[in-house]
Design a protein around this motif. Structure first.
Motif, PDB file in Angstrom:
ATOM      1  N   UNK A  63      77.555 -20.319  16.419  1.00  0.00           N
ATOM      2  CA  UNK A  63      77.456 -21.208  15.255  1.00  0.00           C
ATOM      3  C   UNK A  63      78.333 -20.709  14.113  1.00  0.00           C
ATOM      4  N   UNK A  64      78.459 -19.399  13.981  1.00  0.00           N
ATOM      5  CA  UNK A  64      79.328 -18.834  12.952  1.00  0.00           C
ATOM      6  C   UNK A  64      80.785 -19.154  13.285  1.00  0.00           C
ATOM      7  N   UNK A  65      81.170 -19.023  14.566  1.00  0.00           N
ATOM      8  CA  UNK A  65      82.547 -19.293  14.963  1.00  0.00           C
ATOM      9  C   UNK A  65      82.915 -20.765  14.790  1.00  0.00           C
ATOM     10  N   UNK A  66      81.982 -21.669  15.044  1.00  0.00           N
ATOM     11  CA  UNK A  66      82.250 -23.103  14.893  1.00  0.00           C
ATOM     12  C   UNK A  66      82.172 -23.569  13.451  1.00  0.00           C
ATOM     13  N   UNK A  67      81.696 -22.721  12.549  1.00  0.00           N
ATOM     14  CA  UNK A  67      81.636 -23.088  11.141  1.00  0.00           C
ATOM     15  C   UNK A  67      80.325 -23.713  10.733  1.00  0.00           C
ATOM     16  N   UNK A  78      73.703 -21.549   5.442  1.00  0.00           N
ATOM     17  CA  UNK A  78      74.406 -22.815   5.694  1.00  0.00           C
ATOM     18  C   UNK A  78      75.561 -22.934   4.719  1.00  0.00           C
ATOM     19  N   UNK A  79      76.704 -23.459   5.174  1.00  0.00           N
ATOM     20  CA  UNK A  79      77.823 -23.636   4.241  1.00  0.00           C
ATOM     21  C   UNK A  79      77.510 -24.729   3.230  1.00  0.00           C
ATOM     22  N   UNK A  80      78.005 -24.552   2.028  1.00  0.00           N
ATOM     23  CA  UNK A  80      77.775 -25.531   0.975  1.00  0.00           C
ATOM     24  C   UNK A  80      78.697 -26.723   1.119  1.00  0.00           C
ATOM     25  N   UNK A  81      78.561 -27.696   0.214  1.00  0.00           N
ATOM     26  CA  UNK A  81      79.412 -28.896   0.298  1.00  0.00           C
ATOM     27  C   UNK A  81      80.878 -28.592   0.001  1.00  0.00           C
ATOM     28  N   UNK A  87      86.785 -26.568  12.024  1.00  0.00           N
ATOM     29  CA  UNK A  87      87.816 -26.954  12.960  1.00  0.00           C
ATOM     30  C   UNK A  87      87.678 -26.090  14.194  1.00  0.00           C
ATOM     31  N   UNK A  88      88.221 -26.566  15.284  1.00  0.00           N
ATOM     32  CA  UNK A  88      88.122 -25.857  16.551  1.00  0.00           C
ATOM     33  C   UNK A  88      89.086 -24.689  16.618  1.00  0.00           C
TER      34      UNK A  88
END
Length: 162
Positions: A63-67, A78-81, A87-88
């Motif tokens: 999940x970290x690698x996929x963003x 969780x990443x913010x807005x 990206x892959x």
């Protein structure tokens, strides 16, 4: 013989879903570490499958690698807005240049080398320049490379081969 009913563990949701639920429930501003996520999952879902720690590590890394998650100081959040877009793998695509008005994209130049003109005259042969390397047979009288092996050498009085 008495048949014993084996208690099956209740079906668990997918690990990414459980991880996101744990991050939502824990609500820590700096994020949650792996052990707190694991403890929350065990308290909510009870008995976890064998190899739970390895599965959790694998899914957190993926999940970290996929963003989907950010890792800051060993804490997942969780990443913010305003976070960069996911990206892959691989390099990002090159920006495309805008097409000029009145140009047809189907008539653009094809890829690769241009085709030969079948009506064009043949190209003249190129002359080789004089060789600037080591001397050749015509200059020294000897062929290049190691001399051929002689099967029956004839020894003269001085011990020199003829």
């Amino acid at each position: 013989m008495a048949t014993e009913e084996l208690s099956k563990p209740p079906s668990l949701p997918p690990y990414p879903q459980m991880i996101m639920e744990a991050l939502d429930a824990l609500k820590q501003t700096e994020g949650s570490n792996k052990s707190s996520i694991s403890k929350f999952m065990e308290s909510k879902y009870g008995e976890m499958p064998a190899g739970h720690a390895d599965l959790l590590t694998t899914h957190l890394t993926a999940m970290k690698d996929y963003g989907d998650l950010l890792l800051v100081k060993n804490n997942y959040l969780k990443p913010g807005p305003d976070a960069p877009l996911k990206r892959g793998r691989g390099s990002p695509p090159k920006p495309k240049e805008p097409m000029l008005e009145g140009t047809n994209p189907d008539l653009s130049t094809p890829r690769g080398h241009p085709k030969k003109d079948p009506n064009a005259p043949p190209a003249p042969k190129k002359l080789k320049p004089p060789h600037a390397g080591p001397p050749s047979v015509s200059q020294t009288g000897r062929p290049r490379g190691r001399p051929r092996k002689v099967n029956n050498p004839q020894v003269v009085q001085n011990g020199v081969e003829v």
